[in-house]
Design a protein around this motif. Structure first.
Motif, PDB file in Angstrom:
ATOM      1  N   VAL A  29       0.868  -1.225  -0.011  1.00  0.00           N
ATOM      2  CA  VAL A  29       0.144   0.088  -0.014  1.00  0.00           C
ATOM      3  C   VAL A  29       0.658   1.383  -0.092  1.00  0.00           C
ATOM      4  O   VAL A  29       0.298   2.571  -0.041  1.00  0.00           O
ATOM      5  CB  VAL A  29      -1.093   0.140   1.270  1.00  0.00           C
ATOM      6  N   SER A  32       0.102   3.877  -2.472  1.00  0.00           N
ATOM      7  CA  SER A  32      -0.994   4.789  -2.681  1.00  0.00           C
ATOM      8  C   SER A  32      -0.949   6.304  -2.397  1.00  0.00           C
ATOM      9  O   SER A  32      -0.406   6.558  -1.372  1.00  0.00           O
ATOM     10  CB  SER A  32      -2.060   4.075  -1.640  1.00  0.00           C
ATOM     11  N   PRO A  53      -2.617   4.566   5.783  1.00  0.00           N
ATOM     12  CA  PRO A  53      -2.419   3.539   5.122  1.00  0.00           C
ATOM     13  C   PRO A  53      -2.399   2.034   5.881  1.00  0.00           C
ATOM     14  O   PRO A  53      -1.804   2.027   6.922  1.00  0.00           O
ATOM     15  CB  PRO A  53      -1.026   3.630   4.447  1.00  0.00           C
TER      16      PRO A  53
END
Length: 295
Positions: A29, A32, A53
């Motif tokens: 992640v 992101s 996150p």
């Protein structure tokens, strides 16, 4: 949407015990940009909240979602590889999620149920409309879109375009995947990967929904031949790193209008933010500059 010279500086929010919490689950992640844009909005609107996150291995996905719900989170976004697992986990699916066959936004309801939404397709349509690039449809003249790719993003975008009244076709290197997508979305046409460039004169919108052309992707130099495109063709790419993909560079060279992928990222986030934090946020040049500065 024009870029600001510098990203605006925002005050750091102070959290209280009443803070509203949300986040993004993915594996990995770290790539992101969702925490950047959601926390920008939280600061901009002075909301007592945080968006974090959440790196979650696929084996732990359901356990993590239940834990977030039990801990008082308002909900979460889900990204690769969790969208199908999220679809299976939800109790209620919005029309968008049913059409897309996947979920990227979870909303935890007060009664303990989980509502699943897909905002990707609508985010793409909203980004086109914000730039004045969405083709106007008429009862006697339907507009046509061609999508490159047949994965989850293609299904979300295709469904949203169909819902807006466009005729949609899809092409994919593996024709079986394209045919499977056509089975899921009645009315979707399949075009041979070997022939789509020659048929560009038939379309009003071309959308790359694959990772082709993405920095670090399987083919970062993906640059198809657009010489047979109609002069009014709008070329869109959901890839946003780099900002100008080879596909978009070729389109600009041919004098065609283009749309990059960052707008879709920003617009798809609005619905989740509104659900979790109670504010309909604005997508503008300052937000784009702030997020782009993190690339």
């Amino acid at each position: 949407m024009t870029e600001s010279a510098q990203a605006p500086m925002l005050p750091r929010q102070i959290l209280t015990g009443k803070a509203r919490l949300a986040g993004v689950l993915g594996w990995p992640v770290s790539h992101s940009r969702s925490p950047v844009l959601h926390n920008y909005w939280l600061s901009r609107y002075g909301i007592d909240g945080a968006y974090v996150p959440l790196p979650v291995h696929p084996d732990n996905f359901e356990q993590a979602v239940r834990g977030l719900q039990a801990a008082g989170f308002r909900g979460a976004n889900v990204t690769i590889p969790h969208k199908e697992a999220a679809y299976a986990l939800t109790d209620d699916l919005d029309h968008s999620a049913q059409r897309a066959g996947a979920v990227n936004t979870l909303v935890f309801q007060p009664d303990g149920r989980i509502r699943g939404i897909s905002t990707d397709g609508d985010g793409f349509v909203d980004s086109m409309k914000a730039e004045g690039l969405f083709p106007h449809t008429h009862a006697t003249e339907r507009k046509r879109a061609l999508l490159l790719g047949a994965g989850g993003a293609a299904r979300s975008v295709a469904a949203a375009l169909q819902d807006q009244g466009l005729d949609v076709a899809v092409t994919n290197r593996t024709v079986e995947r394209a045919e499977k997508l056509a089975d899921a979305l009645p009315g979707l046409d399949v075009v041979s990967w070997a022939e789509w460039e020659a048929q560009l004169g038939m379309y009003d919108v071309l959308v790359n929904t694959t990772s082709l052309g993405m920095e670090g992707g399987p083919d970062p130099m993906f640059r198809p031949n657009l010489k047979r495109a109609a002069h009014h063709l709008v070329v869109a790419d959901i890839v946003y790193v780099p900002r100008l993909t080879p596909l978009l560079a070729e389109a600009e060279q041919q004098g065609l209008k283009t749309l990059g992928g960052l707008g879709m990222l920003l617009h798809q986030a609005r619905l989740g933010f509104r659900e979790w934090f109670g504010q309909d946020p604005e997508v503008d040049a300052d937000l784009e500059a702030y997020v782009r500065a993190t690339f």
